[in-house]
Design a protein around this motif. Structure first.
Motif, PDB file in Angstrom:
ATOM      1  N   ASN A 141       7.491  25.781 -20.027  1.00  0.00           N
ATOM      2  CA  ASN A 141       6.366  26.219 -20.854  1.00  0.00           C
ATOM      3  C   ASN A 141       6.105  27.691 -20.556  1.00  0.00           C
ATOM      4  O   ASN A 141       5.285  28.038 -19.710  1.00  0.00           O
ATOM      5  N   TYR A 142       6.811  28.555 -21.252  1.00  0.00           N
ATOM      6  CA  TYR A 142       6.702  29.985 -20.985  1.00  0.00           C
ATOM      7  C   TYR A 142       5.265  30.494 -21.070  1.00  0.00           C
ATOM      8  O   TYR A 142       4.862  31.358 -20.297  1.00  0.00           O
ATOM      9  N   GLN A 143       4.488  29.975 -22.011  1.00  0.00           N
ATOM     10  CA  GLN A 143       3.119  30.455 -22.180  1.00  0.00           C
ATOM     11  C   GLN A 143       2.221  30.052 -21.011  1.00  0.00           C
ATOM     12  O   GLN A 143       1.177  30.647 -20.795  1.00  0.00           O
ATOM     13  N   GLY A 144       2.637  29.057 -20.228  1.00  0.00           N
ATOM     14  CA  GLY A 144       1.858  28.620 -19.081  1.00  0.00           C
ATOM     15  C   GLY A 144       2.152  29.391 -17.804  1.00  0.00           C
ATOM     16  O   GLY A 144       1.519  29.138 -16.779  1.00  0.00           O
ATOM     17  N   TYR A 145       3.095  30.321 -17.854  1.00  0.00           N
ATOM     18  CA  TYR A 145       3.482  31.080 -16.664  1.00  0.00           C
ATOM     19  C   TYR A 145       2.857  32.472 -16.686  1.00  0.00           C
ATOM     20  O   TYR A 145       2.612  33.033 -17.751  1.00  0.00           O
ATOM     21  N   ASN A 146       2.695  33.035 -15.506  1.00  0.00           N
ATOM     22  CA  ASN A 146       2.277  34.439 -15.468  1.00  0.00           C
ATOM     23  C   ASN A 146       3.480  35.296 -15.879  1.00  0.00           C
ATOM     24  O   ASN A 146       4.602  34.808 -15.993  1.00  0.00           O
ATOM     25  N   ALA A 147       3.240  36.573 -16.111  1.00  0.00           N
ATOM     26  CA  ALA A 147       4.289  37.460 -16.641  1.00  0.00           C
ATOM     27  C   ALA A 147       5.525  37.496 -15.745  1.00  0.00           C
ATOM     28  O   ALA A 147       6.658  37.453 -16.239  1.00  0.00           O
ATOM     29  N   MET A 148       5.327  37.564 -14.447  1.00  0.00           N
ATOM     30  CA  MET A 148       6.476  37.636 -13.545  1.00  0.00           C
ATOM     31  C   MET A 148       7.304  36.347 -13.619  1.00  0.00           C
ATOM     32  O   MET A 148       8.524  36.399 -13.784  1.00  0.00           O
ATOM     33  N   ASP A 149       6.643  35.196 -13.501  1.00  0.00           N
ATOM     34  CA  ASP A 149       7.373  33.924 -13.567  1.00  0.00           C
ATOM     35  C   ASP A 149       8.075  33.762 -14.907  1.00  0.00           C
ATOM     36  O   ASP A 149       9.215  33.291 -14.977  1.00  0.00           O
TER      37      ASP A 149
ATOM     38  N   ASP B 238      13.377  31.797 -25.779  1.00  0.00           N
ATOM     39  CA  ASP B 238      12.274  32.179 -26.663  1.00  0.00           C
ATOM     40  C   ASP B 238      10.964  32.026 -25.895  1.00  0.00           C
ATOM     41  O   ASP B 238      10.671  30.952 -25.372  1.00  0.00           O
ATOM     42  N   PRO B 239      10.166  33.095 -25.811  1.00  0.00           N
ATOM     43  CA  PRO B 239       8.938  33.034 -25.004  1.00  0.00           C
ATOM     44  C   PRO B 239       7.886  32.059 -25.534  1.00  0.00           C
ATOM     45  O   PRO B 239       6.904  31.794 -24.851  1.00  0.00           O
ATOM     46  N   MET B 240       8.101  31.478 -26.695  1.00  0.00           N
ATOM     47  CA  MET B 240       7.178  30.477 -27.230  1.00  0.00           C
ATOM     48  C   MET B 240       7.649  29.049 -26.900  1.00  0.00           C
ATOM     49  O   MET B 240       6.989  28.081 -27.259  1.00  0.00           O
ATOM     50  N   THR B 241       8.768  28.929 -26.211  1.00  0.00           N
ATOM     51  CA  THR B 241       9.345  27.620 -25.904  1.00  0.00           C
ATOM     52  C   THR B 241       8.421  26.788 -25.022  1.00  0.00           C
ATOM     53  O   THR B 241       7.861  27.276 -24.044  1.00  0.00           O
ATOM     54  N   LYS B 242       8.295  25.527 -25.407  1.00  0.00           N
ATOM     55  CA  LYS B 242       7.606  24.534 -24.588  1.00  0.00           C
ATOM     56  C   LYS B 242       8.396  23.235 -24.743  1.00  0.00           C
ATOM     57  O   LYS B 242       8.368  22.612 -25.799  1.00  0.00           O
ATOM     58  N   VAL B 243       9.139  22.874 -23.674  1.00  0.00           N
ATOM     59  CA  VAL B 243      10.003  21.698 -23.718  1.00  0.00           C
ATOM     60  C   VAL B 243       9.814  20.900 -22.437  1.00  0.00           C
ATOM     61  O   VAL B 243       9.908  21.446 -21.335  1.00  0.00           O
TER      62      VAL B 243
ATOM     63  N   ASN C 149       0.871  -1.162   0.000  1.00  0.00           N
ATOM     64  CA  ASN C 149       0.000   0.000   0.000  1.00  0.00           C
ATOM     65  C   ASN C 149       0.921   1.228   0.000  1.00  0.00           C
ATOM     66  O   ASN C 149       1.642   1.460   0.976  1.00  0.00           O
ATOM     67  N   ILE C 150       0.899   1.979  -1.085  1.00  0.00           N
ATOM     68  CA  ILE C 150       1.870   3.055  -1.303  1.00  0.00           C
ATOM     69  C   ILE C 150       1.166   4.406  -1.377  1.00  0.00           C
ATOM     70  O   ILE C 150       0.148   4.557  -2.060  1.00  0.00           O
ATOM     71  N   LEU C 151       1.727   5.393  -0.693  1.00  0.00           N
ATOM     72  CA  LEU C 151       1.254   6.770  -0.766  1.00  0.00           C
ATOM     73  C   LEU C 151       2.274   7.602  -1.523  1.00  0.00           C
ATOM     74  O   LEU C 151       3.450   7.623  -1.167  1.00  0.00           O
ATOM     75  N   LEU C 152       1.815   8.257  -2.582  1.00  0.00           N
ATOM     76  CA  LEU C 152       2.643   9.194  -3.339  1.00  0.00           C
ATOM     77  C   LEU C 152       2.089  10.586  -3.093  1.00  0.00           C
ATOM     78  O   LEU C 152       0.945  10.884  -3.446  1.00  0.00           O
ATOM     79  N   ILE C 153       2.879  11.429  -2.464  1.00  0.00           N
ATOM     80  CA  ILE C 153       2.476  12.789  -2.132  1.00  0.00           C
ATOM     81  C   ILE C 153       3.249  13.744  -3.036  1.00  0.00           C
ATOM     82  O   ILE C 153       4.453  13.582  -3.229  1.00  0.00           O
ATOM     83  N   PHE C 154       2.553  14.740  -3.569  1.00  0.00           N
ATOM     84  CA  PHE C 154       3.235  15.686  -4.444  1.00  0.00           C
ATOM     85  C   PHE C 154       2.995  17.122  -4.017  1.00  0.00           C
ATOM     86  O   PHE C 154       1.975  17.456  -3.423  1.00  0.00           O
ATOM     87  N   SER C 155       3.977  17.963  -4.332  1.00  0.00           N
ATOM     88  CA  SER C 155       3.866  19.416  -4.221  1.00  0.00           C
ATOM     89  C   SER C 155       4.258  19.950  -5.592  1.00  0.00           C
ATOM     90  O   SER C 155       5.412  19.833  -5.995  1.00  0.00           O
ATOM     91  N   SER C 156       3.281  20.499  -6.308  1.00  0.00           N
ATOM     92  CA  SER C 156       3.497  20.906  -7.691  1.00  0.00           C
ATOM     93  C   SER C 156       2.988  22.320  -7.903  1.00  0.00           C
ATOM     94  O   SER C 156       1.957  22.695  -7.354  1.00  0.00           O
ATOM     95  N   VAL C 157       3.702  23.099  -8.705  1.00  0.00           N
ATOM     96  CA  VAL C 157       3.287  24.464  -9.004  1.00  0.00           C
ATOM     97  C   VAL C 157       2.610  24.519 -10.375  1.00  0.00           C
ATOM     98  O   VAL C 157       1.486  24.979 -10.510  1.00  0.00           O
ATOM     99  N   HIS C 158       3.287  24.018 -11.400  1.00  0.00           N
ATOM    100  CA  HIS C 158       2.762  24.093 -12.762  1.00  0.00           C
ATOM    101  C   HIS C 158       2.305  22.728 -13.296  1.00  0.00           C
ATOM    102  O   HIS C 158       1.974  22.627 -14.466  1.00  0.00           O
ATOM    103  N   GLY C 159       2.337  21.695 -12.450  1.00  0.00           N
ATOM    104  CA  GLY C 159       1.754  20.414 -12.829  1.00  0.00           C
ATOM    105  C   GLY C 159       2.695  19.292 -13.216  1.00  0.00           C
ATOM    106  O   GLY C 159       2.271  18.142 -13.312  1.00  0.00           O
ATOM    107  N   GLN C 160       3.967  19.565 -13.446  1.00  0.00           N
ATOM    108  CA  GLN C 160       4.864  18.497 -13.887  1.00  0.00           C
ATOM    109  C   GLN C 160       5.136  17.477 -12.780  1.00  0.00           C
ATOM    110  O   GLN C 160       5.203  16.283 -13.040  1.00  0.00           O
ATOM    111  N   THR C 161       5.266  17.930 -11.550  1.00  0.00           N
ATOM    112  CA  THR C 161       5.497  16.996 -10.449  1.00  0.00           C
ATOM    113  C   THR C 161       4.280  16.097 -10.275  1.00  0.00           C
ATOM    114  O   THR C 161       4.416  14.890 -10.048  1.00  0.00           O
ATOM    115  N   ARG C 162       3.114  16.667 -10.400  1.00  0.00           N
ATOM    116  CA  ARG C 162       1.891  15.853 -10.336  1.00  0.00           C
ATOM    117  C   ARG C 162       1.858  14.845 -11.481  1.00  0.00           C
ATOM    118  O   ARG C 162       1.494  13.680 -11.290  1.00  0.00           O
TER     119      ARG C 162
END
Length: 173
Positions: free
Chosen positions: A126-134, A150-155, A3-16
């Protein structure tokens, strides 16, 4: 199986996303797996293994991660346990192991908990997924570290084979 528990703390979703991939793999191996946000974890005593995953934001792990560990360290130490960190710096070969990743080393220096299983994974840019400050902060950091600006970068820098190998380690532990 376990029985395994995986706990995450994620800001933009990649850790999740990484946590969900680990859960899917561990379930396919016959384990019972619960995935929970660090903000609302279930009771820990029913689990055989507890793995925590946390992303980096502005050079730091979420303070909730340290609070959770401090509050539950005695119980964590009684179980098979582990920690993984997700960051853009882990995209670099010289910084993609627990021993060479500065954020993992800072994490280990900041807590007395010594996880049995450790890993670091590259994050998602993913620059487009961030707010202006981030977006501006991350572009500046990428400029300094010779990454894409490049502000269009998504890698996606996550090495999914490495995630699968970590899942095997969790399963076998």
């Amino acid at each position: 199986m376990k029985n395994i528990l995986l706990i995450f703390s994620s800001v933009h979703g990649q850790t999740r996303k990484i946590t969900e991939q680990l859960a899917q793999q561990l379930r396919s191996l016959g384990n019972t797996v619960v995935v929970a946000d660090i903000k609302a974890p279930p009771a820990l005593d029913e689990f055989d293994k507890i793995i925590i995953g946390a992303s980096i934001r502005h050079g730091k792990h979420n303070p909730l991660v340290f609070e959770f560990i401090e509050r539950h360290q005695a119980l964590l130490n009684q179980k098979v346990n582990g920690f993984f960190s997700v960051s853009l710096v882990a995209r670099k070969p010289q910084k993609n192991t627990p021993e060479t990743n500065p954020y993992m080393q800072a994490f280990l220096a900041k807590t007395s908990w010594q996880p049995q299983l450790l890993q670091v994974f590259g994050g998602n840019l993913n620059y487009q997924g961030y707010n202006a400050m981030d977006r501006n902060i991350i572009r500046f950091i990428m400029w300094i570290t010779k990454g894409p600006t490049d502000p269009m970068t998504k890698v996606e820098y996550t090495d999914w084979q490495k995630v699968q190998e970590f899942g095997q380690l969790i399963h076998q532990a």
